[in-house]
Design an enzyme around this catalytic site. Structure first.
Site, PDB file in Angstrom:
ATOM      1  N   ASP A  95      46.016  67.818  55.848  1.00 12.96           N
ATOM      2  CA  ASP A  95      45.874  68.556  56.322  1.00 12.96           C
ATOM      3  C   ASP A  95      46.318  70.059  56.055  1.00 12.96           C
ATOM      4  O   ASP A  95      47.607  70.016  56.449  1.00 12.96           O
ATOM      5  CB  ASP A  95      44.601  68.432  57.283  1.00 12.96           C
ATOM      6  CG  ASP A  95      46.224  68.048  59.153  1.00 12.96           C
ATOM      7  OD1 ASP A  95      47.143  68.062  58.432  1.00 12.96           O
ATOM      8  OD2 ASP A  95      45.481  66.952  60.189  1.00 12.96           O
ATOM      9  N   ASN A  98      42.168  62.829  71.738  1.00 11.19           N
ATOM     10  CA  ASN A  98      41.154  62.880  71.172  1.00 11.19           C
ATOM     11  C   ASN A  98      40.258  61.895  70.294  1.00 11.19           C
ATOM     12  O   ASN A  98      39.236  61.520  70.537  1.00 11.19           O
ATOM     13  CB  ASN A  98      40.080  63.730  71.253  1.00 11.19           C
ATOM     14  CG  ASN A  98      39.805  64.734  69.943  1.00 11.19           C
ATOM     15  OD1 ASN A  98      40.534  64.091  69.031  1.00 11.19           O
ATOM     16  ND2 ASN A  98      39.499  65.506  69.929  1.00 11.19           N
ATOM     17  N   GLU A 121      37.465  64.795  63.267  1.00 13.68           N
ATOM     18  CA  GLU A 121      37.283  65.048  65.318  1.00 13.68           C
ATOM     19  C   GLU A 121      36.751  64.057  65.340  1.00 13.68           C
ATOM     20  O   GLU A 121      35.806  63.911  64.342  1.00 13.68           O
ATOM     21  CB  GLU A 121      36.885  66.660  65.623  1.00 13.68           C
ATOM     22  CG  GLU A 121      38.255  68.032  65.389  1.00 13.68           C
ATOM     23  CD  GLU A 121      39.133  67.769  66.688  1.00 13.68           C
ATOM     24  OE1 GLU A 121      38.946  67.030  67.507  1.00 13.68           O
ATOM     25  OE2 GLU A 121      40.254  68.367  66.329  1.00 13.68           O
ATOM     26  N   HIS A 149      41.411  62.071  67.682  1.00 16.79           N
ATOM     27  CA  HIS A 149      41.360  62.704  65.834  1.00 16.79           C
ATOM     28  C   HIS A 149      42.875  61.451  65.324  1.00 16.79           C
ATOM     29  O   HIS A 149      43.507  62.126  64.986  1.00 16.79           O
ATOM     30  CB  HIS A 149      41.130  63.848  65.722  1.00 16.79           C
ATOM     31  CG  HIS A 149      41.971  64.357  66.419  1.00 16.79           C
ATOM     32  ND1 HIS A 149      42.043  65.850  66.387  1.00 16.79           N
ATOM     33  CD2 HIS A 149      43.763  63.995  65.876  1.00 16.79           C
ATOM     34  CE1 HIS A 149      43.590  66.192  66.918  1.00 16.79           C
ATOM     35  NE2 HIS A 149      44.421  65.001  66.264  1.00 16.79           N
TER      36      HIS A 149
HETATM   37  C1  F6R Z   1      48.973  66.533  61.866  1.00 12.72           C
HETATM   38  C2  F6R Z   1      46.882  66.207  61.820  1.00 12.72           C
HETATM   39  C3  F6R Z   1      46.411  65.753  63.804  1.00 12.72           C
HETATM   40  C4  F6R Z   1      47.791  65.466  64.286  1.00 12.72           C
HETATM   41  C5  F6R Z   1      47.524  65.111  66.022  1.00 12.72           C
HETATM   42  C6  F6R Z   1      48.623  64.659  66.629  1.00 12.72           C
HETATM   43  O1  F6R Z   1      49.049  66.929  60.000  1.00 12.72           O
HETATM   44  O2  F6R Z   1      46.899  65.784  61.029  1.00 12.72           O
HETATM   45  O3  F6R Z   1      45.739  64.776  63.271  1.00 12.72           O
HETATM   46  O4  F6R Z   1      48.982  63.909  63.976  1.00 12.72           O
HETATM   47  O5  F6R Z   1      46.833  66.408  66.314  1.00 12.72           O
HETATM   48  O6  F6R Z   1      49.992  65.680  66.450  1.00 12.72           O
HETATM   49  P1  F6R Z   1      51.292  65.557  67.621  1.00 12.72           P
HETATM   50  O7  F6R Z   1      51.238  64.498  66.903  1.00 12.72           O
HETATM   51  O8  F6R Z   1      51.427  66.546  67.826  1.00 12.72           O
HETATM   52  O9  F6R Z   1      50.662  65.211  69.441  1.00 12.72           O
END
Ligand code: F6R
Length: 243
Positions: free
Chosen positions: A69, A138, A145, A140
């Site tokens: 992303d 959550n 989401e 995701h």
């Molecule tokens: C990042 C992504 C997100 C993260 C997730 C966890 O490319 O796609 O889904 O993997 O938000 O983020 P952290 O590792 O910062 O807790």
């Protein structure tokens, strides 16, 4: 196939295990198509991969990467853009060819076309061999989401308020956190031949437990991984505490 779960002592061991899986995959297939994630969790894994490149000659020269992303509206020069993150944490320190690294363009003036081209590029590369994932509190995966369709493809998505709050720690204030992103879809992610999801810390314990043993529901995006034929969660003890 049930999700395979590997519980490690702490974040360092989690990072080493993840890096070893990626390094082995590159040694087995030097032109590996590797899906990458950003955020706090994979930083240690990337640090370890850089070390393996420097000390053990791990060769990235034929590796092709696709990131999950990118924020809409952040240029590659913005320190919180995912392109900047990847360059800083991995690409600038290994012998990967920049033209082999793919991250959706958050500054595009034709997002629809950018998303279609991203999907086409994955297909042309032969599909993703190994996809690295993190998980949101959550549930995701990428910026899919809760409520995201399981068959979704790369597209523009709204970032939830919880995720904006979670990610505000990387910005000066929450107002600076973009409201939209381009994200690989859940359908796109599920086509990867192997998936490795990393989760560290008690904040992730609920989402991890729901994803591994809860019902498969679009309300918990990562729960669909129970249907993937080759998916491993690498957790530290805190993230595994509710399993
Ligand atoms: C990042 C992504 C997100 C993260 C997730 C966890 O490319 O796609 O889904 O993997 O938000 O983020 P952290 O590792 O910062 O807790």
């Amino acid at each position: 196939m049930p999700i395979k779960v590997l519980i490690t002592k702490n974040y360092d061991e989690l990072s080493e295990k993840a890096a070893k899986i990626i390094a082995d995959a590159i040694r087995n297939k030097p032109n590996l198509v590797l899906g990458l994630a950003t955020g706090g969790t994979p930083v240690g894994c990337y640090r370890e991969l850089v070390r393996m490149h420097k000390e053990k000659k791990l060769d990235f020269s034929r590796v092709v990467t696709f990131n999950l992303d990118e924020y809409i509206g952040l240029p590659p020069t913005h320190p919180q853009s995912y392109r900047y993150f990847m360059n800083e944490n991995l690409f600038n320190h290994v012998n990967i060819r920049m033209e082999n690294t793919h991250i959706p363009d958050g500054m595009t003036d034709d997002p629809q076309k950018t998303c279609e081209e991203f999907e086409k590029a994955i297909e042309t590369a032969g599909g993703i061999d190994l996809q690295l994932l993190g998980i949101g509190a959550n549930g995701h995966i990428a910026f899919n989401e809760p409520g995201s369709p399981f068959n979704s493809r790369t597209r523009v998505v709204e970032i939830s308020e919880q995720t904006r709050k979670d990610n505000a720690r990387f910005f000066q204030s929450i107002d600076e956190v973009p409201r939209q992103a381009i994200s690989m879809g859940i359908g796109t992610i599920m086509e990867a031949r192997k998936i490795v999801l990393l989760a560290s810390g008690a904040r992730k314990a609920d989402a991890v437990a729901k994803s591994v043993k809860g019902p498969i529901t679009e309300e918990v995006p990562a729960s669909i991984l129970q249907k993937h034929p080759n998916c491993t969660f690498i957790l530290d003890e805190a993230a595994a505490s509710k399993l």
